[in-house]
Write a protein that holds these residues in place. Structure first.
Motif, PDB file in Angstrom:
ATOM      1  N   GLU A   1       0.817  -1.211   0.000  1.00 22.94           N
ATOM      2  CA  GLU A   1       0.000   0.000   0.000  1.00 22.94           C
ATOM      3  C   GLU A   1       0.852   1.263   0.000  1.00 22.94           C
ATOM      4  OE1 GLU A   1      -2.935  -0.204   3.163  1.00 22.94           O
ATOM      5  OE2 GLU A   1      -3.062  -2.381   2.949  1.00 22.94           O
ATOM      6  N   GLY A   2       2.128   1.133  -0.326  1.00 24.39           N
ATOM      7  CA  GLY A   2       3.022   2.295  -0.286  1.00 24.39           C
ATOM      8  C   GLY A   2       3.458   2.797  -1.647  1.00 24.39           C
ATOM      9  N   ALA A   3       2.753   2.383  -2.710  1.00 23.03           N
ATOM     10  CA  ALA A   3       3.167   2.748  -4.061  1.00 23.03           C
ATOM     11  C   ALA A   3       3.194   4.254  -4.277  1.00 23.03           C
ATOM     12  CB  ALA A   3       2.254   2.078  -5.094  1.00 23.03           C
ATOM     13  N   GLU A   4       2.168   4.955  -3.790  1.00 27.98           N
ATOM     14  CA  GLU A   4       2.103   6.410  -3.981  1.00 27.98           C
ATOM     15  C   GLU A   4       3.301   7.106  -3.335  1.00 27.98           C
ATOM     16  OE1 GLU A   4       0.276   8.292  -5.733  1.00 27.98           O
ATOM     17  OE2 GLU A   4      -1.471   7.098  -6.282  1.00 27.98           O
ATOM     18  N   GLN A   5       3.698   6.657  -2.157  1.00 30.52           N
ATOM     19  CA  GLN A   5       4.849   7.246  -1.484  1.00 30.52           C
ATOM     20  C   GLN A   5       6.123   7.040  -2.295  1.00 30.52           C
ATOM     21  OE1 GLN A   5       3.402   5.090   2.333  1.00 30.52           O
ATOM     22  NE2 GLN A   5       4.917   6.567   3.038  1.00 30.52           N
ATOM     23  N   ARG A   6       6.311   5.843  -2.792  1.00 24.54           N
ATOM     24  CA  ARG A   6       7.516   5.559  -3.575  1.00 24.54           C
ATOM     25  C   ARG A   6       7.531   6.345  -4.878  1.00 24.54           C
ATOM     26  NH1 ARG A   6       5.887   0.473  -1.991  1.00 24.54           N
ATOM     27  NH2 ARG A   6       7.080  -0.356  -0.228  1.00 24.54           N
ATOM     28  N   LEU A   7       6.385   6.457  -5.516  1.00 25.50           N
ATOM     29  CA  LEU A   7       6.316   7.209  -6.770  1.00 25.50           C
ATOM     30  C   LEU A   7       6.658   8.677  -6.549  1.00 25.50           C
ATOM     31  CD1 LEU A   7       3.152   5.615  -8.445  1.00 25.50           C
ATOM     32  CD2 LEU A   7       5.527   5.375  -9.172  1.00 25.50           C
ATOM     33  N   GLU A   8       6.213   9.231  -5.450  1.00 25.60           N
ATOM     34  CA  GLU A   8       6.553  10.624  -5.163  1.00 25.60           C
ATOM     35  C   GLU A   8       8.051  10.789  -4.918  1.00 25.60           C
ATOM     36  OE1 GLU A   8       4.828  13.389  -5.534  1.00 25.60           O
ATOM     37  OE2 GLU A   8       3.376  11.994  -6.398  1.00 25.60           O
ATOM     38  N   ILE A   9       8.657   9.814  -4.269  1.00 24.21           N
ATOM     39  CA  ILE A   9      10.116   9.850  -4.050  1.00 24.21           C
ATOM     40  C   ILE A   9      10.837   9.818  -5.389  1.00 24.21           C
ATOM     41  CG2 ILE A   9      12.074   8.532  -3.148  1.00 24.21           C
ATOM     42  CD1 ILE A   9      10.195   7.606  -0.871  1.00 24.21           C
ATOM     43  N   LEU A  10      10.385   8.965  -6.302  1.00 25.59           N
ATOM     44  CA  LEU A  10      11.043   8.808  -7.591  1.00 25.59           C
ATOM     45  C   LEU A  10      10.664   9.909  -8.575  1.00 25.59           C
ATOM     46  CD1 LEU A  10      10.776   4.935  -8.055  1.00 25.59           C
ATOM     47  CD2 LEU A  10      12.787   6.273  -7.432  1.00 25.59           C
ATOM     48  N   ASN A  11       9.689  10.742  -8.227  1.00 25.08           N
ATOM     49  CA  ASN A  11       9.298  11.875  -9.066  1.00 25.08           C
ATOM     50  C   ASN A  11      10.235  13.062  -8.845  1.00 25.08           C
ATOM     51  OD1 ASN A  11       7.622  12.943 -11.049  1.00 25.08           O
ATOM     52  ND2 ASN A  11       6.210  13.859  -9.579  1.00 25.08           N
ATOM     53  N   ASP A  12      11.156  12.926  -7.925  1.00 25.99           N
ATOM     54  CA  ASP A  12      12.134  13.960  -7.604  1.00 25.99           C
ATOM     55  C   ASP A  12      13.051  14.203  -8.805  1.00 25.99           C
ATOM     56  OD1 ASP A  12      15.113  14.427  -6.371  1.00 25.99           O
ATOM     57  OD2 ASP A  12      13.584  15.451  -5.180  1.00 25.99           O
TER      58      ASP A  12
ATOM     59  N   ASP B   1      16.118  13.985  -9.010  1.00 26.34           N
ATOM     60  CA  ASP B   1      17.163  12.964  -9.092  1.00 26.34           C
ATOM     61  C   ASP B   1      16.578  11.566  -9.235  1.00 26.34           C
ATOM     62  OD1 ASP B   1      19.343  14.747  -8.797  1.00 26.34           O
ATOM     63  OD2 ASP B   1      18.933  14.877  -6.646  1.00 26.34           O
ATOM     64  N   GLY B   2      15.296  11.512  -9.557  1.00 25.28           N
ATOM     65  CA  GLY B   2      14.604  10.235  -9.621  1.00 25.28           C
ATOM     66  C   GLY B   2      14.510   9.653 -11.012  1.00 25.28           C
ATOM     67  N   VAL B   3      13.383   9.011 -11.285  1.00 25.74           N
ATOM     68  CA  VAL B   3      13.239   8.174 -12.471  1.00 25.74           C
ATOM     69  C   VAL B   3      13.326   8.951 -13.783  1.00 25.74           C
ATOM     70  CG1 VAL B   3      10.730   8.318 -12.573  1.00 25.74           C
ATOM     71  CG2 VAL B   3      11.874   6.248 -13.359  1.00 25.74           C
ATOM     72  N   TRP B   4      13.004  10.250 -13.765  1.00 23.35           N
ATOM     73  CA  TRP B   4      13.008  11.018 -15.006  1.00 23.35           C
ATOM     74  C   TRP B   4      14.411  11.305 -15.521  1.00 23.35           C
ATOM     75  CZ3 TRP B   4       8.542  10.413 -16.893  1.00 23.35           C
ATOM     76  CH2 TRP B   4       7.400  10.408 -16.081  1.00 23.35           C
ATOM     77  N   ARG B   5      15.435  11.023 -14.732  1.00 23.18           N
ATOM     78  CA  ARG B   5      16.807  11.223 -15.197  1.00 23.18           C
ATOM     79  C   ARG B   5      17.243  10.125 -16.162  1.00 23.18           C
ATOM     80  NH1 ARG B   5      20.240  14.086 -12.104  1.00 23.18           N
ATOM     81  NH2 ARG B   5      21.557  13.918 -13.961  1.00 23.18           N
ATOM     82  N   CYS B   6      16.516   9.027 -16.172  1.00 25.92           N
ATOM     83  CA  CYS B   6      16.874   7.911 -17.060  1.00 25.92           C
ATOM     84  C   CYS B   6      16.763   8.341 -18.516  1.00 25.92           C
ATOM     85  CB  CYS B   6      15.962   6.709 -16.797  1.00 25.92           C
ATOM     86  SG  CYS B   6      16.175   5.355 -17.997  1.00 25.92           S
ATOM     87  N   ARG B   7      17.790   8.007 -19.316  1.00 22.18           N
ATOM     88  CA  ARG B   7      17.815   8.365 -20.737  1.00 22.18           C
ATOM     89  C   ARG B   7      17.592   7.153 -21.648  1.00 22.18           C
ATOM     90  NH1 ARG B   7      16.821  12.272 -18.607  1.00 22.18           N
ATOM     91  NH2 ARG B   7      17.937  14.264 -18.571  1.00 22.18           N
ATOM     92  N   THR B   8      17.165   6.042 -21.060  1.00 23.37           N
ATOM     93  CA  THR B   8      16.805   4.836 -21.831  1.00 23.37           C
ATOM     94  C   THR B   8      17.954   4.395 -22.741  1.00 23.37           C
ATOM     95  OG1 THR B   8      14.595   5.854 -21.895  1.00 23.37           O
ATOM     96  CG2 THR B   8      14.842   3.772 -23.025  1.00 23.37           C
ATOM     97  N   ILE B   9      19.131   4.252 -22.176  1.00 26.73           N
ATOM     98  CA  ILE B   9      20.312   3.863 -22.943  1.00 26.73           C
ATOM     99  C   ILE B   9      20.480   2.344 -22.992  1.00 26.73           C
ATOM    100  CG2 ILE B   9      22.829   4.132 -23.068  1.00 26.73           C
ATOM    101  CD1 ILE B   9      22.489   6.805 -21.638  1.00 26.73           C
ATOM    102  N   PHE B  10      19.854   1.641 -22.053  1.00 28.74           N
ATOM    103  CA  PHE B  10      19.888   0.172 -21.977  1.00 28.74           C
ATOM    104  C   PHE B  10      21.216  -0.384 -21.460  1.00 28.74           C
ATOM    105  CE2 PHE B  10      16.215   0.711 -24.682  1.00 28.74           C
ATOM    106  CZ  PHE B  10      15.369  -0.309 -24.291  1.00 28.74           C
TER     107      PHE B  10
END
Length: 258
Positions: free
Chosen positions: A208-219, A221-230
């Motif tokens: 039940e903690g998905a929303e909390q984790r998503l907000e952390i990764l929305n920072d 320095d979070g998931v949006w820094r990924c450039r999909t380089i593989f």
């Protein structure tokens, strides 16, 4: 008549089956110099042995100051991740015959071994893993539930388990994070491994903690820094589709469906 020699793992090997392999290792000792240097070690070793066996032989027979991490030596603990011939691998899972130039001769290429990139080197092949584990802790890698303590197990269908099954394979070796150019340039980025471990719980039907984790990764320095380089997917010794997991977390942030 061929002689018999003892292998690094304690077995016996026919000397006729040994190959002469040079290992070029990046050395660093902050107690003696602020500069790293390369050192070659030439061994007669069975090509079917692992790189970890070669490191053991060097440490036990050539230079006891050589420093590296290893624990289980069977690809489970992830502690012996390092760059071998320019690719992040587990030393205990990499066979010498798969990466060495066994043709011999003065022009044979050495096996090049160095620490993971993007992390502070503490000594030889050992890097500071604390920032890596701090990012892992920051995404709350544990099951979060509310209400009273359950009186029976949380039931989960095979389909629900399959949704996050791939990311349960992570052994926290840091091979993926150490292969990420974004992490090389900015160590503040959470890195692929932390996001993979967040994915494991975000998509767990019992959590039940998905929303909390998503907000952390929305920072920033979070998931949006990924450039999909593989790079991370290619480096994972467990075959986890790391880039796919990161994209699924991005999608969950946009749609809030998980």
């Amino acid at each position: 008549m061929a002689t018999v020699t003892e292998t690094p793992t304690g077995g016996m090997a026919d000397s006729a089956h040994l190959a002469r392999v040079t290992f070029r290792i990046r050395r660093f000792n902050p107690e003696s110099s602020e500069h790293a240097f390369w050192q070659d070690f030439t061994l007669d070793i069975d090509p079917k042995e692992r790189v970890l066996d070669a490191l053991h032989q060097i440490k036990w027979e050539e230079d006891g100051t050589l420093t590296f991490r290893r624990s289980c030596a069977h690809g489970i603990c992830g502690s012996d991740a390092m760059r071998i011939n320019g690719k992040n691998r587990l030393a205990c899972k990499t066979l010498i015959k798969d990466i060495a130039d066994l043709d011999g001769g003065p022009k044979a290429k050495p096996v090049v071994i160095e620490p993971l990139k993007g992390m502070t080197v503490q000594k030889d092949l050992i890097v500071d893993m604390e920032p890596f584990f701090q990012a892992y802790r920051d995404v709350m890698p544990f099951l979060i539930t509310t209400g009273n303590q359950p009186s029976r197990e949380h039931r989960q269908s095979a389909e629900q388990r399959e949704r996050f099954d791939d990311t349960t394979k992570c052994i926290l070796c840091a091979a993926c994070t150490g292969a990420c150019p974004v992490f090389w340039n900015d160590g503040q980025y959470f890195g692929p491994a932390a996001i993979v471990n967040a994915h494991r719980f975000i998509f767990d039907s019992r959590d039940e903690g998905a929303e909390q984790r998503l907000e952390i990764l929305n920072d920033r320095d979070g998931v949006w820094r990924c450039r999909t380089i593989f790079n991370c997917t290619d480096a994972c010794p467990r075959g986890i589709e790391v880039t796919k997991a990161i994209q699924e977390v991005k999608q969950a942030l946009i749609t809030r469906r998980f």
